[in-house]
Design an enzyme around this catalytic site. Structure first.
Site, PDB file in Angstrom:
ATOM      1  N   SER A 175      -0.400  -1.025  -1.412  1.00  0.00           N
ATOM      2  CA  SER A 175      -0.100   0.136  -0.583  1.00  0.00           C
ATOM      3  C   SER A 175       0.986  -0.248   0.414  1.00  0.00           C
ATOM      4  CB  SER A 175      -1.369   0.557   0.171  1.00  0.00           C
ATOM      5  OG  SER A 175      -1.102   1.446   1.231  1.00  0.00           O
TER       6      SER A 175
ATOM      7  N   TYR B  24      -8.952   0.454   5.009  1.00  0.00           N
ATOM      8  CA  TYR B  24      -7.978   0.571   3.912  1.00  0.00           C
ATOM      9  C   TYR B  24      -6.891  -0.486   4.058  1.00  0.00           C
ATOM     10  CZ  TYR B  24      -4.940   2.931   0.525  1.00  0.00           C
ATOM     11  OH  TYR B  24      -4.161   3.237  -0.568  1.00  0.00           O
TER      12      TYR B  24
END
Length: 254
Positions: free
Chosen positions: A146, A159
């Site tokens: 990410s 996350y």
């Protein structure tokens, strides 16, 4: 495999988690279009049925929850039996998100995000890698990172931890396995239109702030990850391992 086309995946078998929708579905479709037989893994049987219809005969559905401890070996047994041979490629596209300020972040949500985003892909690659090493088979393992693998974003501490950890896992696996024929890389999507990023697109002010950070001045589409995934899965990237390929419209380069 077609020796004249290093991007061809003819004769290869791939397993894609989170393949019922979003990034996983787009990547699975790309692998199938390049010639691979693809095992689609998701918890949702309804989504898997729709995904198989979308991709066609190269795809087979395998309902499973990869976050359940001990799920990796039975899943691989089922997939190998269903596809008629060993797995060459794995793409870890299953993922979840939880948004909450760090000072109030729910510990149960922390555990859930880390379990699905970080622990589950490691354990699946661990089991597949062990099988490939025992049989002297080559392989390509592709993790999904990410933007937050490289930088920080607000209200997504778990996350960020999971995707930073993914970058560490793929580097370490590549170090340990590269000399034995297994390549391990990752894709780092930027803001791409999926259910996981729905909160951004439903907030006009935040959406505009995001666009201002992206040099290409647009968000990505799931299909735009497929080419990068095929590249990392194929012999076209035969001397590449331990890398996180950012597919982010230039965000991390700006």
């Amino acid at each position: 495999m077609d020796s004249g086309n290093k991007f061809s995946l003819e004769g290869k078998r791939a397993l894609v988690t989170g393949a019922g929708r979003g990034l996983g579905l787009a990547i699975a479709n790309g692998l199938a279009q390049s010639g691979a037989q693809v095992a689609l893994v998701s918890r949702s049987e309804d989504e898997l049925r729709a995904a198989v219809q979308d991709i066609g005969p190269a795809a087979t559905a395998f309902p499973a929850d990869v976050a359940v401890r001990g799920a990796a070996a039975p899943l691989l047994n089922d997939v190998e039996h269903g596809l008629g041979g060993e797995i060459d490629i794995v793409v870890h596209a299953a993922g979840v998100q939880h948004r909450e300020p760090a000072e109030s972040f729910d510990p149960d949500e922390w555990d859930r995000v880390i379990s699905i985003n970080l622990t589950a892909p490691f354990l699946l690659s661990q089991e597949l890698g062990k099988r490939q090493l025992e049989k002297g088979r080559s392989g390509s393992h592709i993790f999904i990172g990410s933007l937050s693998s490289q930088l920080s974003l607000p209200s997504v501490v778990a996350y960020t931890a999971s995707k930073s950890g993914i970058y560490g896992v793929l580097r370490n696996l590549s170090l340990e396995w590269a000399g034995r024929g297994i390549r391990v890389n990752g894709l780092g999507p930027g803001y791409i239109r999926t259910k996981l990023t729905e909160a951004v697109f439903n907030d006009p002010e935040r959406k505009q702030r995001m666009l201002q950070r992206i040099p290409m001045n647009r968000f990505g589409e799931p299909e735009e990850l497929a080419g990068a995934a095929v590249f990392l899965a194929s012999d076209a990237s035969s001397y590449i391992t331990g890398q996180l390929l950012m597919v982010d419209g230039g965000w991390t380069a700006s």
